[in-house]
Motif scaffolding. Structure first.
Motif, PDB file in Angstrom:
ATOM      1  N   CYS A  39       4.673 -26.694  20.300  1.00 38.83           N
ATOM      2  CA  CYS A  39       5.122 -27.232  19.012  1.00 38.83           C
ATOM      3  C   CYS A  39       4.834 -26.305  17.833  1.00 38.83           C
ATOM      4  O   CYS A  39       4.988 -26.714  16.666  1.00 38.83           O
ATOM      5  N   LYS A  40       4.428 -25.088  18.097  1.00 41.28           N
ATOM      6  CA  LYS A  40       4.067 -24.164  17.023  1.00 41.28           C
ATOM      7  C   LYS A  40       5.034 -22.983  16.963  1.00 41.28           C
ATOM      8  O   LYS A  40       5.715 -22.656  17.927  1.00 41.28           O
ATOM      9  N   SER A  41       5.036 -22.316  15.815  1.00 39.05           N
ATOM     10  CA  SER A  41       5.853 -21.121  15.630  1.00 39.05           C
ATOM     11  C   SER A  41       5.119 -19.903  16.181  1.00 39.05           C
ATOM     12  O   SER A  41       3.917 -19.949  16.460  1.00 39.05           O
ATOM     13  N   ASN A  42       5.849 -18.816  16.313  1.00 43.98           N
ATOM     14  CA  ASN A  42       5.218 -17.575  16.765  1.00 43.98           C
ATOM     15  C   ASN A  42       4.075 -17.163  15.838  1.00 43.98           C
ATOM     16  O   ASN A  42       3.012 -16.727  16.291  1.00 43.98           O
ATOM     17  N   LEU A  64      14.193 -14.493  21.969  1.00 49.84           N
ATOM     18  CA  LEU A  64      14.412 -15.896  22.287  1.00 49.84           C
ATOM     19  C   LEU A  64      13.656 -16.847  21.361  1.00 49.84           C
ATOM     20  O   LEU A  64      14.154 -17.925  21.029  1.00 49.84           O
ATOM     21  N   THR A  65      12.472 -16.472  20.933  1.00 52.45           N
ATOM     22  CA  THR A  65      11.668 -17.374  20.099  1.00 52.45           C
ATOM     23  C   THR A  65      11.749 -17.045  18.610  1.00 52.45           C
ATOM     24  O   THR A  65      11.032 -17.636  17.804  1.00 52.45           O
ATOM     25  N   ASP A  66      12.612 -16.117  18.241  1.00 52.17           N
ATOM     26  CA  ASP A  66      12.742 -15.778  16.822  1.00 52.17           C
ATOM     27  C   ASP A  66      14.194 -15.440  16.511  1.00 52.17           C
ATOM     28  O   ASP A  66      14.520 -14.347  16.086  1.00 52.17           O
ATOM     29  N   THR A  67      15.082 -16.407  16.731  1.00 50.40           N
ATOM     30  CA  THR A  67      16.494 -16.224  16.433  1.00 50.40           C
ATOM     31  C   THR A  67      16.744 -16.517  14.958  1.00 50.40           C
ATOM     32  O   THR A  67      15.834 -16.899  14.211  1.00 50.40           O
ATOM     33  N   GLU A  68      17.975 -16.388  14.541  1.00 54.02           N
ATOM     34  CA  GLU A  68      18.342 -16.697  13.160  1.00 54.02           C
ATOM     35  C   GLU A  68      18.027 -18.153  12.823  1.00 54.02           C
ATOM     36  O   GLU A  68      17.751 -18.491  11.676  1.00 54.02           O
ATOM     37  N   ARG A  69      18.035 -19.007  13.864  1.00 54.81           N
ATOM     38  CA  ARG A  69      17.739 -20.428  13.665  1.00 54.81           C
ATOM     39  C   ARG A  69      16.338 -20.793  14.141  1.00 54.81           C
ATOM     40  O   ARG A  69      16.023 -21.969  14.313  1.00 54.81           O
ATOM     41  N   GLY A  70      15.519 -19.807  14.367  1.00 55.10           N
ATOM     42  CA  GLY A  70      14.157 -20.068  14.805  1.00 55.10           C
ATOM     43  C   GLY A  70      14.017 -20.050  16.310  1.00 55.10           C
ATOM     44  O   GLY A  70      14.808 -19.420  17.019  1.00 55.10           O
ATOM     45  N   ASP A  71      13.013 -20.740  16.819  1.00 55.45           N
ATOM     46  CA  ASP A  71      12.703 -20.778  18.246  1.00 55.45           C
ATOM     47  C   ASP A  71      13.816 -21.508  18.999  1.00 55.45           C
ATOM     48  O   ASP A  71      14.128 -22.665  18.708  1.00 55.45           O
ATOM     49  N   PHE A  72      14.407 -20.846  19.989  1.00 57.47           N
ATOM     50  CA  PHE A  72      15.509 -21.437  20.732  1.00 57.47           C
ATOM     51  C   PHE A  72      15.036 -22.195  21.972  1.00 57.47           C
ATOM     52  O   PHE A  72      15.808 -22.918  22.600  1.00 57.47           O
ATOM     53  N   ILE A  73      13.759 -22.059  22.308  1.00 57.25           N
ATOM     54  CA  ILE A  73      13.261 -22.669  23.540  1.00 57.25           C
ATOM     55  C   ILE A  73      13.368 -24.198  23.528  1.00 57.25           C
ATOM     56  O   ILE A  73      13.676 -24.791  24.575  1.00 57.25           O
ATOM     57  N   PRO A  74      13.129 -24.900  22.397  1.00 55.39           N
ATOM     58  CA  PRO A  74      13.304 -26.358  22.426  1.00 55.39           C
ATOM     59  C   PRO A  74      14.690 -26.792  22.891  1.00 55.39           C
ATOM     60  O   PRO A  74      14.831 -27.827  23.559  1.00 55.39           O
ATOM     61  N   VAL A  75      15.722 -26.016  22.560  1.00 55.89           N
ATOM     62  CA  VAL A  75      17.074 -26.334  23.022  1.00 55.89           C
ATOM     63  C   VAL A  75      17.143 -26.252  24.542  1.00 55.89           C
ATOM     64  O   VAL A  75      17.715 -27.116  25.218  1.00 55.89           O
ATOM     65  N   LEU A  76      16.545 -25.208  25.092  1.00 55.98           N
ATOM     66  CA  LEU A  76      16.556 -25.021  26.539  1.00 55.98           C
ATOM     67  C   LEU A  76      15.713 -26.091  27.234  1.00 55.98           C
ATOM     68  O   LEU A  76      16.059 -26.559  28.321  1.00 55.98           O
ATOM     69  N   ARG A  77      14.617 -26.470  26.595  1.00 57.46           N
ATOM     70  CA  ARG A  77      13.722 -27.482  27.175  1.00 57.46           C
ATOM     71  C   ARG A  77      14.442 -28.815  27.346  1.00 57.46           C
ATOM     72  O   ARG A  77      14.352 -29.468  28.403  1.00 57.46           O
ATOM     73  N   GLU A  78      15.176 -29.226  26.320  1.00 60.20           N
ATOM     74  CA  GLU A  78      15.893 -30.495  26.411  1.00 60.20           C
ATOM     75  C   GLU A  78      17.065 -30.404  27.387  1.00 60.20           C
ATOM     76  O   GLU A  78      17.387 -31.375  28.082  1.00 60.20           O
TER      77      GLU A  78
END
Length: 689
Positions: free
Chosen positions: A532-535, A656-670
């Motif tokens: 749940c945290k940012s890089n 992957l964790t620092d895209t233009e829209r931020g961390d993309f991993i939550p999208v992949l997780r869901e």
């Protein structure tokens, strides 16, 4: 790449313009192939129209290829290609060089030689050291592994051939009748002709490879007379005749000791070389899917008792399904122990996947100032670093630029610590042997594209094979892989109907096995302080960063499996769990694209997340490992006779964790959670209560 279309297009146009200019400026008085009159003819114009039409169809069809470049592709060991690799490959392709010989590839053969030196340096071999290392490009890791086994086999039996040639040709080779060799213990120096067959097949690698040079320099044998040895080699006689003449009743069948999780190229190589799959002796793995030194020791002892020469011991540096790293340092130390008993064998490292991660360990030549790092680049664990720091002591290493080097296929590679080992597999032909045959004289392949060497060469020159270049890219991928592991392993906390079991153990499982409470606490910490945290928050949280470094695999491949939780209890049936994971792999996989009609490309539907599926084979991993995985999944019964299906994700994307829209991993997780739920609904159609 799409974001850099203009840059790549400029490079390709520059290459095309330079190539066409070179053609026009060579033999300028010669007539052209295609005149203006030909271009204006109906036949020519019709041909061009047909070509454009069919080319457009092909481009549409290729658009359905696997989207390796996407954030959502977390499956096989593949990602995007570097722009310099593509530009170099394209530029060289226009000249169609064949690196079989300098005569057909005077430029790209030299580039391959430079790439070989690059790869040697990357792996810890120093090109100016003695013995001098040597490396070259192959079509892939399978061919590199085949060559490594081929050269090791020939090397093992070579002293027997040398001794026989000296006995049979006293006039030409008799000067070497008193040639001595130093045994593996480093103390005994015995006359080669006095050794029996078992002693000959256990001489150290460098001692064997030095025999021809010593015969010339120390015993006045003419270089041209060394060719007499070839008639007595296994390479020339074949196994059956060589065995009948020299080994019968003295030395048993050869053995190749390789980790049970070996790549499928090893059974292929053993079959092709006449060793047979039965000649592969598997070394058992531990709960982290790494070879165990205890099992290796047992296998070597068994070979000694059966007088079976170990023609190669293979350490895996990044296994295919879990990117596990074998204990190379300990394997090398074990060989030193056996040296005291005058038993020796070559050690090869299959680093087809993991070789480029050595860049993480290579110091950058100069420290760049003013750089901003958005994604932290992690180093590997202390255990893994120790293995990489031992690479320079291995006798040969497979490394694939077309994997973690991000260059186009085909571009595998093989490096020898002692470059003389390449002579064990040297072949030539009269029309190639012009005294300057280059890299094509050695190895399995004949014709091979010089464009591959050019692509690797330019990528290395632009990115560099150290911590500043490839090391930073792979270090960032390592960080992102650990974050992906953290996101996936904690899915059950948010989704109590799902049980997800990672095959790579959590730190608490190593330190306090069986402590369910401690496991839950660590999972909660991972969710709250990492997932749940940012890089930036992780970077400034020492406790979270320290734990993150220990999560996941030895490199960037994670393996995991799902099970259904119904009425608070996991499904106990292995067959149903296997069906769940097979369905997830189908739903989140890449389906084959088949044209709907002739010359009509299909438009495949891509899932929101792409992963790959596989299965744990009991014969490879062993009962203890299989039982642990079954327990993690809440399965009952004996899993030792049935494969356990699972999923595999490989993360090579440094952004992957620092895209233009931020961390993309939550999208992949869901997306993963939804794919798992959809599969479970098919296996258990009734509502869970």
């Amino acid at each position: 790449m799409a974001e850099n279309q203009t840059v790549l297009a400029d490079l390709i146009n520059d290459a095309l313009a330079a190539h066409c200019a070179a053609r026009r400026n060579l033999y300028r008085d010669d007539p052209p192939y295609v005149t203006d009159g030909i271009k204006q003819s109906p036949e020519y114009q019709q041909s061009v129209a047909t070509m454009r039409r069919e080319h457009a169809k092909l481009l549409d069809y290729l658009g359905s290829s696997v989207p390796f470049f996407s954030y959502r592709y977390q499956a096989h060991m593949n990602w995007d290609q570097t722009i310099p690799a593509l530009a170099g490959y394209f530029a060289a392709t226009l000249y169609n060089p064949n690196n079989v010989a300098l005569e057909s590839s005077p430029v790209t053969t030299r580039l391959e030689e430079e790439v070989g030196k690059d790869l040697c340096r990357l792996l810890g071999y120093q090109p100016l050291a003695l013995p001098t290392p040597w490396g070259h490009i192959t079509s892939g890791g399978t061919v590199a592994n085949l060559e490594a086994l081929w050269s090791a086999r020939n090397l093992t039996y070579y002293p027997i051939a040398v001794a026989e040639a000296i006995r049979r040709h006293p006039h030409a080779l008799g000067g070497a009748r008193d040639l001595t060799v130093r045994m593996a213990n480093g103390k005994d120096a015995l006359r080669l002709l006095d050794l029996d067959a078992w002693e000959c097949v256990n001489l150290p690698v460098d001692e064997v490879l030095g025999l021809p040079t010593r015969m010339v320099e120390e015993h006045r044998v003419r270089t041209e007379d060394l060719g007499l040895i070839n008639a007595y080699t296994l390479q020339h006689l074949g196994y059956e005749e060589f065995r009948r003449r020299f080994l019968e009743g003295k030395v048993g069948n050869p053995a190749v000791l390789v980790t049970a999780t070996m790549h499928y190229s090893w059974p292929k190589a053993a079959a092709l070389l006449g060793i047979g799959q039965s000649g592969l002796v598997p070394v058992e793995v531990d709960l982290d899917a790494r070879a165990t030194v205890a099992s290796l020791r047992t296998r070597v002892e068994e070979c000694i008792r059966g007088r079976r020469p170990v023609i190669l011991n293979v350490a895996v540096l990044g296994s295919t399904e879990q990117s596990s790293v074998d204990p190379l340092a300990e394997m090398l130390a074990l060989r030193e122990e056996f040296h005291e008993r005058n038993v020796s064998y070559p050690i090869h490292v299959d680093a087809a996947w993991g070789g480029y991660f050595a860049a993480v360990r290579r110091p950058r030549p100069t420290q760049a100032d003013g750089q901003v790092t958005y994604t932290p680049d992690f180093v590997m664990s202390e255990y893994v670093n120790r293995q990489y720091d031992s690479l320079d002591r291995a006798d040969s290493i497979t490394i694939d630029p077309h994997k973690a080097g991000f260059v186009p296929y085909p571009a595998g590679g093989l490096c020898y610590r002692n470059g003389a080992q390449k002579n064990m597999v040297a072949f030539t032909a009269p029309y190639l042997d012009l005294g300057n045959s280059g890299v094509g004289l050695y190895g399995v392949e004949g014709s091979k594209p010089g464009a591959a060497a050019a692509g690797v060469y330019l990528s290395h020159r632009v990115i560099t094979t150290d911590q500043h270049g490839y090391g930073k890219i792979l270090g960032q991928a390592l960080f992102n892989s650990k974050r992906l592991y953290a996101a996936f392993v904690t899915l059950g906390l948010d989704h109590p109907d799902l049980l997800v079991a990672p095959f790579q153990r959590l730190p608490v499982e190593r330190e306090r096995p069986g402590d369910a409470r401690a496991l839950r606490e660590q999972l909660r910490f991972i969710l709250d302080r990492i997932v749940c945290k940012s890089n930036e928050e992780i970077r400034t949280d020492p406790e979270a960063r320290e734990l993150l470094a220990e999560l996941g695999s030895d490199q960037v491949v994670i393996a995991y499996a799902f099970n259904a939780v119904r009425q608070g209890q996991p499904n106990p049936d292995l067959a149903k769990a296997n069906r769940i994971n097979r369905l997830i792999a189908e739903k989140l996989g890449v389906a084959p694209t088949v044209p709907a009609a002739r010359n009509t490309p299909a438009s495949p539907q891509r899932p929101d997340l792409i992963v790959s599926g596989s299965a744990l084979e009991p014969d490879l991993y062993g009962g203890v490992y299989m039982r642990r995985v079954a327990d993690r999944l809440g399965l009952q019964g004996d899993p030792s006779g049935t494969p356990i299906r699972h999923l595999v994700s490989c993360t090579l994307d440094p952004w992957l964790t620092d895209t233009e829209r931020g961390d993309f991993i939550p999208v992949l997780r869901e997306a993963l959670a939804e794919g798992a739920r959809a599969a479970i609904r098919e296996v258990f159609p009734e509502p869970a209560r």
